[in-house]
Design an enzyme around this catalytic site. Structure first.
Site, PDB file in Angstrom:
ATOM      1  N   LYS A 146      80.181  34.573  64.146  1.00  0.00           N
ATOM      2  CA  LYS A 146      78.735  34.004  64.718  1.00  0.00           C
ATOM      3  C   LYS A 146      78.742  32.516  64.092  1.00  0.00           C
ATOM      4  O   LYS A 146      78.142  31.832  65.115  1.00  0.00           O
ATOM      5  CB  LYS A 146      77.530  34.785  64.063  1.00  0.00           C
ATOM      6  CG  LYS A 146      76.244  34.159  64.240  1.00  0.00           C
ATOM      7  CD  LYS A 146      75.070  34.942  63.798  1.00  0.00           C
ATOM      8  CE  LYS A 146      74.741  34.450  62.354  1.00  0.00           C
ATOM      9  NZ  LYS A 146      74.205  33.237  62.014  1.00  0.00           N
ATOM     10  N   ARG A 159      64.495  24.752  55.419  1.00  0.00           N
ATOM     11  CA  ARG A 159      65.440  24.484  56.301  1.00  0.00           C
ATOM     12  C   ARG A 159      65.366  23.241  56.805  1.00  0.00           C
ATOM     13  O   ARG A 159      65.156  23.073  58.139  1.00  0.00           O
ATOM     14  CB  ARG A 159      65.819  25.628  57.445  1.00  0.00           C
ATOM     15  CG  ARG A 159      65.737  27.001  56.980  1.00  0.00           C
ATOM     16  CD  ARG A 159      66.999  27.427  56.254  1.00  0.00           C
ATOM     17  NE  ARG A 159      68.165  27.447  56.892  1.00  0.00           N
ATOM     18  CZ  ARG A 159      68.752  28.479  57.667  1.00  0.00           C
ATOM     19  NH1 ARG A 159      68.048  29.476  57.582  1.00  0.00           N
ATOM     20  NH2 ARG A 159      69.903  28.461  58.256  1.00  0.00           N
TER      21      ARG A 159
HETATM   22  C1  EPZ Z   1      74.367  27.679  58.047  1.00  0.00           C
HETATM   23  O1  EPZ Z   1      73.159  27.310  58.045  1.00  0.00           O
HETATM   24  C2  EPZ Z   1      74.678  29.011  58.231  1.00  0.00           C
HETATM   25  N1  EPZ Z   1      74.014  29.289  59.674  1.00  0.00           N
HETATM   26  C3  EPZ Z   1      73.938  29.895  57.474  1.00  0.00           C
HETATM   27  O2  EPZ Z   1      74.223  31.508  57.994  1.00  0.00           O
HETATM   28  C4  EPZ Z   1      74.460  29.684  55.971  1.00  0.00           C
HETATM   29  O3  EPZ Z   1      73.727  30.621  55.284  1.00  0.00           O
HETATM   30  C5  EPZ Z   1      74.407  28.454  55.797  1.00  0.00           C
HETATM   31  O4  EPZ Z   1      75.008  27.600  56.757  1.00  0.00           O
HETATM   32  C6  EPZ Z   1      75.174  28.102  54.335  1.00  0.00           C
HETATM   33  O5  EPZ Z   1      76.333  28.575  54.355  1.00  0.00           O
HETATM   34  C7  EPZ Z   1      74.896  28.779  60.972  1.00  0.00           C
HETATM   35  O6  EPZ Z   1      76.279  28.241  60.871  1.00  0.00           O
HETATM   36  C8  EPZ Z   1      74.392  29.248  62.051  1.00  0.00           C
HETATM   37  P1  EPZ Z   1      72.859  24.417  55.533  1.00  0.00           P
HETATM   38  P2  EPZ Z   1      72.702  26.029  57.615  1.00  0.00           P
HETATM   39  O7  EPZ Z   1      72.717  23.232  56.257  1.00  0.00           O
HETATM   40  O8  EPZ Z   1      73.643  24.930  58.553  1.00  0.00           O
HETATM   41  C9  EPZ Z   1      69.929  22.202  52.607  1.00  0.00           C
HETATM   42  C10 EPZ Z   1      73.616  33.489  58.441  1.00  0.00           C
HETATM   43  O9  EPZ Z   1      73.070  34.556  57.542  1.00  0.00           O
HETATM   44  N2  EPZ Z   1      69.655  21.299  53.425  1.00  0.00           N
HETATM   45  O10 EPZ Z   1      74.366  24.446  54.883  1.00  0.00           O
HETATM   46  O11 EPZ Z   1      71.379  25.659  58.056  1.00  0.00           O
HETATM   47  C11 EPZ Z   1      69.015  23.502  53.098  1.00  0.00           C
HETATM   48  O12 EPZ Z   1      67.603  23.438  52.892  1.00  0.00           O
HETATM   49  C12 EPZ Z   1      73.123  32.249  58.248  1.00  0.00           C
HETATM   50  O13 EPZ Z   1      74.752  33.583  59.314  1.00  0.00           O
HETATM   51  C13 EPZ Z   1      68.778  20.068  53.351  1.00  0.00           C
HETATM   52  O14 EPZ Z   1      68.382  19.996  52.380  1.00  0.00           O
HETATM   53  O15 EPZ Z   1      72.856  25.620  56.210  1.00  0.00           O
HETATM   54  C14 EPZ Z   1      69.607  24.780  52.465  1.00  0.00           C
HETATM   55  O16 EPZ Z   1      69.133  24.902  51.064  1.00  0.00           O
HETATM   56  C15 EPZ Z   1      71.840  32.190  57.436  1.00  0.00           C
HETATM   57  N3  EPZ Z   1      68.955  19.165  54.186  1.00  0.00           N
HETATM   58  C16 EPZ Z   1      71.186  24.092  52.019  1.00  0.00           C
HETATM   59  O17 EPZ Z   1      71.145  22.859  52.478  1.00  0.00           O
HETATM   60  C17 EPZ Z   1      69.726  19.270  55.549  1.00  0.00           C
HETATM   61  O18 EPZ Z   1      69.456  18.514  56.437  1.00  0.00           O
HETATM   62  C18 EPZ Z   1      72.283  24.743  52.953  1.00  0.00           C
HETATM   63  O19 EPZ Z   1      71.963  24.445  54.255  1.00  0.00           O
HETATM   64  C19 EPZ Z   1      70.389  20.511  55.699  1.00  0.00           C
HETATM   65  C20 EPZ Z   1      70.424  21.436  54.712  1.00  0.00           C
END
Ligand code: EPZ
Length: 430
Positions: free
Chosen positions: A31, A133
């Site tokens: 996914k 997020r």
């Molecule tokens: C991706 O989400 C995945 N989703 C998530 O999977 C996964 O849990 C996550 O990566 C971490 O591995 C998809 O790929 C569609 P991040 P994403 O940006 O990209 C902070 C599932 O269950 N952050 O790495 O949204 C954020 O708040 C889903 O399949 C900022 O602060 O994750 C979080 O605490 C759930 N500023 C951390 O980084 C930003 O601009 C991780 O977020 C972006 C993120």
């Protein structure tokens, strides 16, 4: 059924626990690889992209619908797991609220639209059950590449009328989505972009491989520095999505919890090292071969401590599933969630089933119990929903899991695959 404007599942899962899982299950496409790759098809000019091993998930239908709103022609053969996307002509650069609201990953179209059309207008993605997020790192990357960003009236507008220019970008946190959005934007920026402290997940490597097949020049994906040489044009191409390491990990935990013996075809050991290490620590037998992984366990698992970290650390997307296993393991274990600020929604649901769990900030203490008891629970988010199914597989009596639209977003044919392994599980109207 609609509660306000949120569509709620009219269906639930009924599970009768106590069955060992045995047999063979094949893992579907990932996914979290296919969603950014579908967004990246927006960069494909001259000819369509044909994607194989595309999982039949709600999220795939949602992002494909978003692309159709932009004028893209897309057809999905769900039985054949093949998605045909023709982005040779895009007639809009605006993604509507009602679709972005359904799935935050829709925001991944911002980078490709900015690169291809020089502008994009996307509804601000909301938060969700596991956290606020934010998207600040995505926007920081776009601004570094020369885009003007304007936020107002619930929309984000980005524009780069003279095109994007390569830049050196450091990510304060290795955000998966920000890395993907910046990769896609920089792939058509003028000159070189150096991305430092990017996410290193296998799904980032898969996206970079697809972009390179389209004509991009990306080096270092999967390491802590990625270099991108911008190209004037990318072309649609055929590509096959990697298997889903989180789906694989979920079935590995199911086999361990039910003291079963399951061969998980298509699981890639390289992508699952922390999960394999923790299952072995719990007393589970793991046999890896070129085509998959066999998981077997003949006794009650011992508990473990887990701490989620960005890849290559223990995946946050496996935290809820492991907590379900720890809930019935021998001993006390600690679960520390460092990636998301609110990813313990499954704790209250597990406690309804008799689990002994105490939350202290970002850490949960799990005291293993002999048996859980089946009852009515709900899926609060995708992976929490998976954890409730796992708990139902081992609980005494019947467990009913509601709000299963969360689960349908990320697991392809979950019920059929579990029934094929001997589980007593069925989907019924609420
Ligand atoms: C991706 O989400 C995945 N989703 C998530 O999977 C996964 O849990 C996550 O990566 C971490 O591995 C998809 O790929 C569609 P991040 P994403 O940006 O990209 C902070 C599932 O269950 N952050 O790495 O949204 C954020 O708040 C889903 O399949 C900022 O602060 O994750 C979080 O605490 C759930 N500023 C951390 O980084 C930003 O601009 C991780 O977020 C972006 C993120």
């Amino acid at each position: 059924m609609f509660l306000g404007d949120v569509e709620l599942s009219m269906e639930k899962l009924i599970i009768n626990g106590g069955h060992r899982l045995e047999g063979h299950v094949k893992i579907s496409g990932a996914k979290n690889a296919v969603l950014p790759i579908i967004a990246a098809t927006l960069l494909g000019q001259d000819q369509p992209s044909i994607l194989d091993e595309v999982p039949a998930l709600e999220d795939v239908h949602t992002i494909t619908e978003v692309l159709r709103k932009l004028g893209v022609k897309a057809s999905f053969d769900t039985a054949g797991h093949q998605l045909h996307v023709d982005s040779t002509a895009i007639d809009s650069c605006e993604a509507p609220y009602d679709l972005v609201r359904k799935m935050r990953a829709s925001f991944l179209i911002m980078g490709p639209l900015l690169a291809r059309c020089g502008k994009a207008k996307i509804s601000l993605p909301g938060g969700c059950a596991i956290g606020t997020r934010p998207i600040d790192l995505h926007l920081k990357g776009f601004e570094a590449l020369g885009a003007d960003i304007h936020i107002g009236h619930g929309f984000i507008e980005a524009s780069a009328p003279e095109g994007l220019k390569g830049a050196k970008i450091y990510l304060d946190f290795p955000s998966v989505g920000a890395t993907e959005n910046i990769l896609m934007a920089a792939s058509m920026a003028e000159g070189q972009t150096v991305l430092e402290n990017p996410a290193q997940e296998p799904e980032i490597v898969d996206l970079a491989n697809y972009l390179n097949v389209m004509g991009a020049k990306i080096r270092g994906a999967g390491t802590n520095v990625i270099k991108i040489e911008g190209r004037p044009k990318l072309t649609g191409r055929a590509y096959t999505i990697i298997p889903d390491r989180i789906e694989a990990g979920t079935y590995m935990v199911a086999a361990a919890m039910t003291q079963g013996n399951v061969y998980i075809e298509n699981a890639i050991s390289e992508h699952l090292k922390p999960v394999i290490a923790k299952l072995k620590e719990a007393g589970v037998t793991i046999e890896e071969d070129i085509d998959g992984i066999r998981v077997s366990c003949s006794k009650r698992t011992k508990t473990v401590d887990i701490k989620t970290m960005p890849y290559p650390g223990f995946p946050t997307d496996m935290q809820a599933q492991f907590m379900a296993m720890m809930a019935v393991s021998e001993g006390n274990g600690l679960v520390t969630e460092t990636v998301f600020e609110n990813r313990f929604m499954h704790v209250d649901e597990l406690k309804r089933m008799g689990a002994h769990i105490r939350i202290d900030g970002r850490t949960s203490m799990v005291e293993g119990v002999e048996r859980l008891t089946g009852c009515q629970v709900k899926a609060t988010d995708l992976r929490a929903g998976a954890a409730m199914v796992l708990a139902g597989l081992v609980a005494d009596g019947e467990t009913q899991v509601g709000y299963i639209h969360h689960i349908d977003r990320g697991y392809d044919n979950l019920v059929e695959k579990l029934v094929g392994l001997g589980a007593d599980i069925r989907r019924v109207d609420q």
